[in-house]
Design a protein around this motif. Structure first.
Motif, short mmCIF file in Angstrom:
data_model
loop_
_atom_site.label_atom_id
_atom_site.label_comp_id
_atom_site.label_asym_id
_atom_site.label_seq_id
_atom_site.Cartn_x
_atom_site.Cartn_y
_atom_site.Cartn_z
N ARG A 24 0.83 -1.21 0.00
CA ARG A 24 0.00 0.00 0.00
C ARG A 24 0.86 1.25 0.00
NH1 ARG A 24 -3.14 -0.31 5.10
NH2 ARG A 24 -3.76 1.77 4.48
N ILE A 25 2.08 1.12 0.51
CA ILE A 25 3.02 2.25 0.54
C ILE A 25 3.86 2.26 -0.72
CG2 ILE A 25 4.96 3.29 1.77
CD1 ILE A 25 3.86 1.82 4.31
N LEU A 26 4.41 1.09 -1.06
CA LEU A 26 5.32 0.98 -2.21
C LEU A 26 5.15 -0.40 -2.83
CD1 LEU A 26 7.74 2.18 -3.84
CD2 LEU A 26 9.22 1.03 -2.20
N THR A 27 4.65 -0.44 -4.04
CA THR A 27 4.51 -1.69 -4.78
C THR A 27 5.76 -1.88 -5.63
OG1 THR A 27 2.10 -1.50 -4.83
CG2 THR A 27 3.12 -2.94 -6.46
N VAL A 28 6.37 -3.06 -5.50
CA VAL A 28 7.56 -3.37 -6.29
C VAL A 28 7.33 -4.73 -6.94
CG1 VAL A 28 10.07 -3.69 -6.25
CG2 VAL A 28 8.99 -2.10 -4.63
N ARG A 29 7.52 -4.78 -8.22
CA ARG A 29 7.32 -6.02 -8.97
C ARG A 29 8.52 -6.95 -8.79
NH1 ARG A 29 2.27 -5.23 -9.13
NH2 ARG A 29 1.54 -3.53 -10.42
N ARG A 30 8.29 -8.22 -9.00
CA ARG A 30 9.31 -9.25 -8.78
C ARG A 30 10.64 -8.99 -9.49
NH1 ARG A 30 7.29 -15.07 -9.89
NH2 ARG A 30 5.59 -13.66 -10.29
N PRO A 31 10.66 -8.65 -10.77
CA PRO A 31 11.95 -8.41 -11.42
C PRO A 31 12.77 -7.31 -10.72
CG PRO A 31 10.25 -8.62 -13.09
CD PRO A 31 9.55 -8.56 -11.75
N SER A 32 12.09 -6.27 -10.28
CA SER A 32 12.79 -5.18 -9.58
C SER A 32 13.32 -5.64 -8.23
CB SER A 32 11.87 -3.98 -9.39
OG SER A 32 11.54 -3.42 -10.64
N VAL A 33 12.58 -6.51 -7.56
CA VAL A 33 13.04 -7.05 -6.27
C VAL A 33 14.32 -7.85 -6.48
CG1 VAL A 33 12.52 -8.72 -4.43
CG2 VAL A 33 10.78 -7.06 -5.16
N TYR A 34 14.33 -8.71 -7.48
CA TYR A 34 15.52 -9.53 -7.74
C TYR A 34 16.73 -8.66 -8.12
CZ TYR A 34 12.82 -13.84 -7.50
OH TYR A 34 12.05 -14.90 -7.07
N ARG A 35 16.48 -7.62 -8.93
CA ARG A 35 17.59 -6.71 -9.28
C ARG A 35 18.10 -5.97 -8.05
NH1 ARG A 35 14.49 -5.84 -13.87
NH2 ARG A 35 13.59 -3.93 -13.04
N SER A 36 17.20 -5.57 -7.18
CA SER A 36 17.59 -4.87 -5.96
C SER A 36 18.41 -5.76 -5.04
CB SER A 36 16.36 -4.34 -5.22
OG SER A 36 15.69 -3.38 -6.00
N ILE A 37 17.98 -7.00 -4.89
CA ILE A 37 18.74 -7.93 -4.05
C ILE A 37 20.13 -8.14 -4.63
CG2 ILE A 37 18.90 -10.35 -3.30
CD1 ILE A 37 15.84 -10.25 -2.88
N SER A 38 20.21 -8.26 -5.94
CA SER A 38 21.51 -8.43 -6.59
C SER A 38 22.41 -7.22 -6.33
CB SER A 38 21.31 -8.63 -8.10
OG SER A 38 22.55 -8.75 -8.74
N ARG A 39 21.85 -6.04 -6.42
CA ARG A 39 22.64 -4.82 -6.16
C ARG A 39 23.08 -4.77 -4.70
NH1 ARG A 39 18.40 -1.42 -9.34
NH2 ARG A 39 19.19 -1.65 -11.44
#
Length: 158
Positions: A24-39
């Motif tokens: 409800r605050i910040l929606t993040v799609r799966r591909p972006s989550v995986y890229r963020s974890i990688s970073r």
């Protein structure tokens, strides 16, 4: 979220789906989550801690914060945002994550009020005929009222 316990990217993405408290605050799609974890992993802020079998696909790597990642998180959670516009996402995320961790939010709220005191004090200096100034004044007034309500609710918060 990884500081709450080791998790894989799919689980993190599920917690950031539109229908969840965090989503409800910040929606993040799966591909972006995986890229963020990688970073984060590349920056030395998270590390792989194990593997879990996937429900219908490949194994899922579990991640947790490194000591440096935990230190960065502590600093970020305690730091007020600099602009009223950042209350909508960054500040709300901080409140939610602190609450989920069972940590008090009162100090952050007070620091936030102090950080934006100058902005709130300048409300009367805006030009009421300027639509942008009018928007900023109303937004800042709403933000000031929101922070005041958080202070008033403090004794009722768990």
């Amino acid at each position: 979220m990884l500081a709450e316990g080791p998790a894989h990217g799919f689980a993190v993405a599920k917690q950031l789906a539109p229908h969840t408290d965090l989503g409800r605050i910040l929606t993040v799609r799966r591909p972006s989550v995986y890229r963020s974890i990688s970073r984060l992993e590349h920056a030395g802020l998270v590390e792989a801690t194990g593997v879990e079998p996937g429900e219908a696909g490949p194994d899922r790597t579990l991640y947790r914060p490194t000591p440096a990642g935990r230190a960065e998180l502590r600093v970020w959670l305690a730091e007020p945002v600099r602009h009223v516009r950042d209350l909508r996402i960054a500040f709300l995320l901080k409140l939610m994550l602190l609450s989920r961790a069972g940590r008090p939010v009162d100090a952050l709220v007070e620091h936030q009020r102090a950080e934006l005191a100058g902005t709130f004090g300048a409300l009367g200096d805006s030009d009421p005929a300027d639509v942008v100034d009018l928007w900023r004044r109303h937004t800042a007034a709403a933000a000031a009222a929101f922070l005041s309500d958080l202070v008033r609710q403090a004794p009722d918060r768990p």
